[in-house]
Design a protein around this motif. Structure first.
Motif, short mmCIF file in Angstrom:
data_model
loop_
_atom_site.label_atom_id
_atom_site.label_comp_id
_atom_site.label_asym_id
_atom_site.label_seq_id
_atom_site.Cartn_x
_atom_site.Cartn_y
_atom_site.Cartn_z
N UNK A 269 0.84 -1.21 0.00
CA UNK A 269 0.00 0.00 0.00
C UNK A 269 0.86 1.26 0.00
N UNK A 270 0.40 2.29 -0.66
CA UNK A 270 1.15 3.54 -0.79
C UNK A 270 0.89 4.41 0.44
N UNK A 271 1.57 4.09 1.51
CA UNK A 271 1.40 4.85 2.76
C UNK A 271 2.78 5.19 3.32
N UNK A 272 2.80 6.20 4.18
CA UNK A 272 4.02 6.59 4.85
C UNK A 272 3.88 6.31 6.34
N UNK A 273 4.99 6.11 7.03
CA UNK A 273 4.90 5.87 8.47
C UNK A 273 4.36 7.08 9.21
#
Length: 306
Positions: A269-273
């Motif tokens: 998934x295209x997510x950031x921490x």
């Protein structure tokens, strides 16, 4: 000609249109009166192999011959002891064994059947539990009933499908000794399926490793040239025991297990921490939510009247 012969036996299972290969090119010769242990990992196809010998399933290819006759289905010439006891819960110890005797020897007189049944119950040291139901027996006692029932059928070959795998260590050791004693007394041909290398060496004349599946096949046959009766304490100091154990483990760990490298494309998934420094909860601000990701921050202008 060997007593039990397997030639180029292969077996696969089909489910939902897919084929799962289990065994490939199994070749095996066992002499009459021989005790052979087949050792392998869980899921390698050991139960499939013993089920093929028992005639419970049919091979996709190859031939199985017992005492000159091709195996085409189950029969009284093969006595099986399963992992899960397979006892009828509404019958006593005596009745579970007697039922098998009555089916195999229908022409015997009642007194003969009774004496034959009690002989094998005594052989596994269960006469005190003669009138007990399976629910009243421990796991080890239930397995003894299964062994007595199989032996009472007077089969040509005894097939043991990991019969001690569900037992605790002390009970397992006791039953290993019982199986060894019974084999020495009756000298039946035995095929033991196990995942315990030490158990195989303790009991068998010959031990054969089974490689990891799919397409599992038998490894080298290793004779166990250790004098009987075997003492489990003394055997640990026997150099031949250590040599056999090393040979079997070396095959299972280095040759038998062939892991194939599988390249798999993963879609992440295209997510950031999240920023853990933001919104850290405190005793006085239970209403504050947890950390925020960078895209969740908003720039707002607030006008304050002074």
């Amino acid at each position: 000609m060997a007593f039990l012969e397997l030639y180029d036996v292969s077996k696969s299972y089909r489910s939902n249109g897919s084929i799962t290969p289990v065994l490939r090119d199994i070749n095996l010769d066992i002499e009459e009166g021989e005790f052979v242990a087949i050792v392998g990992y869980s899921g390698s196809g050991k139960t499939t192999l013993i089920s093929l010998i028992g005639g419970l399933i049919k091979p996709d290819a190859g031939t199985l011959i017992l005492n000159g006759t091709r195996i085409k289905g189950p029969g009284p010439d093969r006595g099986m002891v399963f992992q899960n006891y397979s006892l009828l819960p509404w019958l006593t110890t005596y009745e579970n064994v007697y039922l098998a005797v009555d089916q195999i020897f229908p022409n015997w007189r009642a007194a003969e059947k009774k004496a034959h049944t009690e002989r094998y119950i005594a052989m596994v040291n269960l006469l005190p539990a003669r009138e007990k139901y399976p629910a009243e027996l421990s796991g080890g006692m239930r397995q003894r009933v299964s062994v007595a029932r199989a032996l009472a059928m007077d089969p040509e070959i005894l097939l043991l499908d990991e019969p001690l795998s569900a037992l605790d260590a002390l009970t397992r050791a006791t039953l290993q000794d019982e199986i060894g004693r019974i084999w020495a007394q009756d000298q039946k041909t035995v095929v033991l399926i196990t995942n315990d290398v030490d158990e195989g060496i303790l009991l068998a004349d010959r031990i054969i490793p089974l490689s990891h599946g799919p397409n599992a096949t038998l490894g080298p046959s290793i004779p166990v040239a250790i004098p009987r009766p075997r003492d489990r304490k003394a055997i640990n100091h026997d150099p031949h025991f250590k040599q056999i154990r090393h040979q079997v483990m070396d095959y299972l760990l280095n040759v038998g297990v062939k892991h194939r490298a599988i390249k798999r494309k993963l879609h992440l998934p295209d997510i950031e921490p999240e920023d853990l420094s933001y919104g850290r909860p405190s005793l006085f601000s239970r209403w504050r939510r947890g950390p925020l990701r960078p895209q969740e921050f908003k720039n707002e202008t607030i006008e304050v009247d002074s």
